[in-house]
Design a protein around this motif. Structure first.
Motif, mmCIF file in Angstrom:
data_model
loop_
_atom_site.group_PDB
_atom_site.id
_atom_site.type_symbol
_atom_site.label_atom_id
_atom_site.label_comp_id
_atom_site.label_asym_id
_atom_site.label_seq_id
_atom_site.Cartn_x
_atom_site.Cartn_y
_atom_site.Cartn_z
ATOM 1 N N GLN A 58 0.983 -1.164 -0.080
ATOM 2 C CA GLN A 58 -0.082 -0.058 0.324
ATOM 3 C C GLN A 58 0.845 1.079 0.307
ATOM 4 N N ARG A 59 1.929 1.083 0.052
ATOM 5 C CA ARG A 59 3.186 2.247 0.303
ATOM 6 C C ARG A 59 2.848 3.201 1.743
ATOM 7 N N LYS A 60 2.370 2.796 2.556
ATOM 8 C CA LYS A 60 2.231 3.327 3.685
ATOM 9 C C LYS A 60 2.938 2.790 4.794
ATOM 10 N N ARG A 61 3.615 4.084 5.940
ATOM 11 C CA ARG A 61 3.746 3.410 7.142
ATOM 12 C C ARG A 61 3.414 4.438 7.991
ATOM 13 N N PRO A 94 -1.590 1.596 14.251
ATOM 14 C CA PRO A 94 -2.601 1.794 13.722
ATOM 15 C C PRO A 94 -2.211 0.584 12.727
ATOM 16 N N ALA A 95 -3.721 -0.350 12.384
ATOM 17 C CA ALA A 95 -3.660 -1.274 11.764
ATOM 18 C C ALA A 95 -3.813 -1.402 10.641
ATOM 19 N N PRO A 96 -2.607 -2.165 9.620
ATOM 20 C CA PRO A 96 -2.794 -1.633 7.470
ATOM 21 C C PRO A 96 -4.290 -2.301 8.076
ATOM 22 N N PRO A 97 -4.428 -2.356 6.580
ATOM 23 C CA PRO A 97 -5.658 -3.596 5.682
ATOM 24 C C PRO A 97 -5.467 -4.777 6.601
ATOM 25 N N VAL A 103 4.362 -7.366 6.657
ATOM 26 C CA VAL A 103 5.050 -5.870 7.077
ATOM 27 C C VAL A 103 5.963 -5.967 7.023
ATOM 28 N N GLY A 104 7.083 -4.397 7.556
ATOM 29 C CA GLY A 104 8.091 -4.458 7.648
ATOM 30 C C GLY A 104 8.307 -3.642 8.693
ATOM 31 N N PHE A 105 8.990 -3.953 9.261
ATOM 32 C CA PHE A 105 8.990 -3.536 10.668
ATOM 33 C C PHE A 105 10.622 -2.894 11.358
ATOM 34 N N GLN A 106 10.329 -1.840 11.409
ATOM 35 C CA GLN A 106 11.729 -1.076 11.661
ATOM 36 C C GLN A 106 11.868 -0.408 12.682
#
Length: 119
Positions: A58-61, A94-97, A103-106
């Motif tokens: 989704q290209r969201k952080r 916040p949870a992604p859809p 997901v990537g955890f940073q």
């Protein structure tokens, strides 16, 4: 740091939990960089407020959630870890859809880790 779970709940939050362990030969100071550099977070106790979750599809952080006083919803009070000491930690985002399952955890100073979301 070892991630032990990443769970989405019905309230729309994603909780990432894990263990931060000192595998070194001497007492380790938990780096201040882990709390991030946002002004509200800098005013709080040492934390993991600098963590982010990235939904690459989704290209969201997503940043660690904050309470109404600006404190991060994460483990706080981290300062030092003795040799062999481990502390259980958590961070809430916040949870992604629901279509996003990985997901990537940073976390500052660590490599990005791909993690699977349950729930």
């Amino acid at each position: 740091m070892t991630i032990t779970s990443a769970e989405r709940n019905r309230a729309g939050c994603l909780t990432v939990s894990g263990d931060l362990k000192n595998d070194g030969a001497s007492t380790a100071v938990v780096p201040a960089e882990l709390r991030g550099n946002e002004l509200d977070v800098l005013r709080t106790d040492p934390s993991l407020g600098g963590a982010t979750v990235v939904d690459f599809a989704q290209r969201k952080r997503y940043y660690v959630l904050r309470d109404t006083d600006g404190r991060p919803l994460t483990t706080t009070g981290l300062s030092t870890l003795k040799v062999g000491e481990s502390v259980h930690v958590f961070m809430q985002f916040p949870a992604p859809p629901t279509s996003t399952t990985t997901v990537g955890f940073q976390l500052p100073l660590f490599d990005t880790a791909n993690i699977k979301i349950s729930g």
